[in-house]
Enzyme design. Sequence first.
Site, PDB file in Angstrom:
ATOM      1  N   LYS B 139     -18.068  -5.487 -16.515  1.00  0.00           N
ATOM      2  CA  LYS B 139     -17.319  -4.305 -16.948  1.00  0.00           C
ATOM      3  C   LYS B 139     -18.129  -3.539 -17.995  1.00  0.00           C
ATOM      4  O   LYS B 139     -18.708  -4.141 -18.894  1.00  0.00           O
ATOM      5  CB  LYS B 139     -15.989  -4.787 -17.537  1.00  0.00           C
ATOM      6  CG  LYS B 139     -14.918  -3.744 -17.726  1.00  0.00           C
ATOM      7  CD  LYS B 139     -13.620  -4.437 -18.171  1.00  0.00           C
ATOM      8  CE  LYS B 139     -12.490  -3.482 -18.424  1.00  0.00           C
ATOM      9  NZ  LYS B 139     -11.256  -4.202 -18.846  1.00  0.00           N
ATOM     10  N   SER B 220      -7.301  -2.448 -16.414  1.00  0.00           N
ATOM     11  CA  SER B 220      -8.451  -1.615 -16.667  1.00  0.00           C
ATOM     12  C   SER B 220      -9.721  -2.084 -15.954  1.00  0.00           C
ATOM     13  O   SER B 220     -10.675  -1.317 -15.895  1.00  0.00           O
ATOM     14  CB  SER B 220      -8.712  -1.524 -18.171  1.00  0.00           C
ATOM     15  OG  SER B 220      -9.056  -2.790 -18.688  1.00  0.00           O
ATOM     16  N   ILE B 241      -6.325  -7.666 -21.854  1.00  0.00           N
ATOM     17  CA  ILE B 241      -5.509  -7.801 -23.069  1.00  0.00           C
ATOM     18  C   ILE B 241      -4.026  -7.594 -22.753  1.00  0.00           C
ATOM     19  O   ILE B 241      -3.174  -7.805 -23.608  1.00  0.00           O
ATOM     20  CB  ILE B 241      -5.994  -6.846 -24.186  1.00  0.00           C
ATOM     21  CG1 ILE B 241      -5.474  -7.274 -25.565  1.00  0.00           C
ATOM     22  CG2 ILE B 241      -5.590  -5.404 -23.891  1.00  0.00           C
ATOM     23  CD1 ILE B 241      -6.089  -6.550 -26.724  1.00  0.00           C
ATOM     24  N   GLY B 242      -3.752  -7.178 -21.505  1.00  0.00           N
ATOM     25  CA  GLY B 242      -2.346  -6.979 -21.118  1.00  0.00           C
ATOM     26  C   GLY B 242      -2.165  -7.117 -19.614  1.00  0.00           C
ATOM     27  O   GLY B 242      -1.049  -6.938 -19.093  1.00  0.00           O
ATOM     28  N   GLY B 243      -3.243  -7.409 -18.919  1.00  0.00           N
ATOM     29  CA  GLY B 243      -3.186  -7.531 -17.459  1.00  0.00           C
ATOM     30  C   GLY B 243      -4.415  -6.940 -16.795  1.00  0.00           C
ATOM     31  O   GLY B 243      -4.468  -6.796 -15.575  1.00  0.00           O
ATOM     32  N   SER B 244      -5.416  -6.618 -17.576  1.00  0.00           N
ATOM     33  CA  SER B 244      -6.554  -5.816 -17.112  1.00  0.00           C
ATOM     34  C   SER B 244      -7.514  -6.542 -16.179  1.00  0.00           C
ATOM     35  O   SER B 244      -8.354  -5.903 -15.553  1.00  0.00           O
ATOM     36  CB  SER B 244      -7.335  -5.266 -18.314  1.00  0.00           C
ATOM     37  OG  SER B 244      -6.683  -4.136 -18.838  1.00  0.00           O
TER      38      SER B 244
END
Lengths: 542, 542
Positions: B139, B220, B241-244
């Site tokens: 990434k 992301s 950090i939240g589902g990325s």
Amino acid sequence: MSSTQEIYESKWIPKIQAYRQKLADQVKPYEYLVKDIDTSSPTFNAHAVIPTLLTPEEIKITGLKAIELVNAQKAGELTAVEIFKAFSKRGAIAHLLTNCAMELFFDEGLKQAEELDEYRASHGGELKGAFHGLPISVKEQMKFPGKVTHASYVAFLDNVVTAEPYSKFTSPIYDIVKTQGAVFYMRTAQPQAIMHLDTHNNITGRTTNPYNAKLSPGGSSGGASADAALAGSVISIGSDIGGSIRAPAAFCDLYGIRPTAKRIHSLGGLSAAVGQKSILAAQGPLTRSIEDLEYYMEHLINDGKPWEYDTSVAPMLWTKPDLGKEITVGFMMTDTIVEPADAIKRGLEFVKEKLSSYKDVKINIKLVNLDPALMKAAYTANLNCYGQSVNKQRKAIDDIGEPVLPLTEFYYGFEAKDNDIAANNIAIDSLTTYFFQQIFVKEGLDFIISPNSPNVADIPNNLRYWGYTSIYNMIDFPSIVFRTGLTYDVEKDVNGPVGVEGLVFNKEDYVNAPICLQVASVKYQEEKLVEMVKILDKALGL
Amino acid sequence: MSSTQEIYESKWIPKIQAYRQKLADQVKPYEYLVKDIDTSSPTFNAHAVIPTLLTPEEIKITGLKAIELVNAQKAGELTAVEIFKAFSKRGAIAHLLTNCAMELFFDEGLKQAEELDEYRASHGGELKGAFHGLPISVKEQMKFPGKVTHASYVAFLDNVVTAEPYSKFTSPIYDIVKTQGAVFYMRTAQPQAIMHLDTHNNITGRTTNPYNAKLSPGGSSGGASADAALAGSVISIGSDIGGSIRAPAAFCDLYGIRPTAKRIHSLGGLSAAVGQKSILAAQGPLTRSIEDLEYYMEHLINDGKPWEYDTSVAPMLWTKPDLGKEITVGFMMTDTIVEPADAIKRGLEFVKEKLSSYKDVKINIKLVNLDPALMKAAYTANLNCYGQSVNKQRKAIDDIGEPVLPLTEFYYGFEAKDNDIAANNIAIDSLTTYFFQQIFVKEGLDFIISPNSPNVADIPNNLRYWGYTSIYNMIDFPSIVFRTGLTYDVEKDVNGPVGVEGLVFNKEDYVNAPICLQVASVKYQEEKLVEMVKILDKALGL
């Protein structure tokens, strides 16, 4: 309508008196032992006196290490009740001489010991676990099942389960250690707000240093250090967010570890500073020998599996590491903010010399040179991190009119006005990377030996700098306090620390104060630290 | 003086154009391959098309698993250059069809592959390490040594080393994986502010879903998922950090793990949200098979020792666990906040049924019943935690006049006005204890299977709820996205999710969308999760 002050006096003072009375009632049967002791001498040495109040058998039992006590029970040479009676008598005297306990419950302790003996009898001599029959004291702020936990806040004197969302769970320490046969009878004292390097609160008063009553036993785990130094327990459990295990250990000639924060459980500690995550508190033992410290950590982790109680714990077994044939030790002679006192410098030079001539393994000695600007920024960030919680701590004290003690007032001064938590976190991360990459990795260091405090045990009002310990809380590297075997020398140690706000150095104050230092490594290297302290013990002839 | 808008157009637009041109130049030699492909059909399926553009040999090579590619090199059946050429051609086409890359550097990749072949030749056939000759995409936000890292912020388009104090260190991923022989040639796309469940930014535009161009590849790490699904790399590394990692994996029929935050390194990720420590980001792989996922994790950890690069990592080796003869799986059919779409419900029922009749081990199935008030409070705390950083993210975008994309605007809405970080931390700790004690321990669960997202891959504007993934970021429990083998069925899956703000469900949109789910365990149980996914693969006939 009454004023806050009137309510404090009418509502809270009676609660304090009842709490104190309960504590006094517990030790009443032992008062006759100390009635002829003159504790009023300015530098009264409880540590020297206590053996004179015990039988040879009691001295022998309370002088044994954890492993020896366990083996003696396995061999049928000692019972848990015999062990309990010797330690609890010594603990009662320790309390009478230093005011180290906040709560005592001898009957419960005796009952536990009796049950353990019955267990052994009915299990063919087998013990319940690694802590079978070992009296272990625990800092009061660790929520004890079914008992009031107040964390030295008068306002919490009725608190059995607090209103905090996740505090319905008591501290796992009791389950983990009790399952393995530990005996509880003493909860140890901590200061107001649990944020002094001294131990003084409005509920049970001041705890004194076992080597010199004029000096502080350290804080915040100062009840634990006084208890451990006087052998009221085999092991005393403290907690540390800025030096609260290590300052007391160092001031009382003990070994004490602040492990990596998530190496063992940390749930269930009562604090008004709840929700602050920039710097994490850690629990750890204070002991009279490195072997007892290792015994506790090894069995707590390998048998107790703290991750089964607190999921934040990294499930890593305690191992026996090999340090190899060559070790590199960095000496941090100063943190560049506060220059240590002569006594500490002398301790560092002594250790450096002994390690240089150590024969069993090759020890390379280096000097650690720190970036003063970074260290200063780090200490500012440190104060700001703690300062995030001051408004809550202040509220818990001020709202009921509890008197604010001098070191609490000092601590209030760090209240973070702007509260830029992210900026503080960035400073901490920066410091962590600096210490890891630039100090440990680049210099090839295995360990750093440093002052633990700017001075030996000091008078309470001088205890205003925690940079030498809090640095490792910030970067979350484990560290152990170790003994040098030296004590303060009024002829040699003529200068106090330089750079501590408001410090008054009077060299006559430090009679008998032990000189202890600190050794640190990178994260999760607790076992290697223990091995290094064994080398230090050997090098120093302890 | 010019307005911000004028400066943006005169200063930044040319930089964007140059950046895009560099990317376009890289794939120019491959454009002829796709010139006859009609990518304009509303539900264009790149995944179905890509094999038609490759030779049988290229299809064969890019169809091999990591271990097979490594073994083929060991056996002298394939060279690193052959592997690179096949994957990079496929990666170039993947980019032309989905816009998955942010940066491509074929020459460097080829040079690495050549050097690896030379290494093997000069070392008697020995490979450099576990990732020898494996093209691995990373990434873009992971700071690459010597290259610009912008994290999709136009303002950072010149950033090689940022001004953040601890970002002078590039991401350890490159050192760790390259030392073991990985080949880099693609950095994958992420959305503006790296906080969309979609992948759209002002520098390289939008990435599309490989199965249906109308749908999002997730975010992301949506460049990573598009690349991995089209086999442009053996393994694609994302961050979460939240589902990325997990939303993109689920939307593109992949396996993806968000490990416990400190199980592997996390340094060196560029973000404007620096300093937020309530919820920690974690890196992890997106792969086409669970075996590749395991291979990456095992060798990254056991050979790469990430704790030697990032001291915050718990030094725990990757082990081969035995799940025993009986497993208890809890099914979370709803998080009580958003009811999943029919497709997801169908997936859950399908998996439940297959596990119930699984023969090799006994699998007990339970339903997870959650406390709605606690879940709601937790999601609010979640948004507040991310919201702590919005002012900084907004500044990095707004200050230079970068246009704000719709999902960034949506995310801005969570800006935490009161910023009570401690209160959010308490809510997170409360939720952690709840999930650990009340859900996992009390119910005796080994795993929880749940939706990963409220729906299958969705149109970008619908991607406004991350509660199913972010729950595990908050409590820091590891979870893996797994395939069910099912795809969206326009006849059966007639209802969309209930409870997502502003969602418009049009059942014709979801043609070919894969149905993937999520399995979670308590902290540090990554290996057990992998074993469970192997059971799931077997039970589901994959």
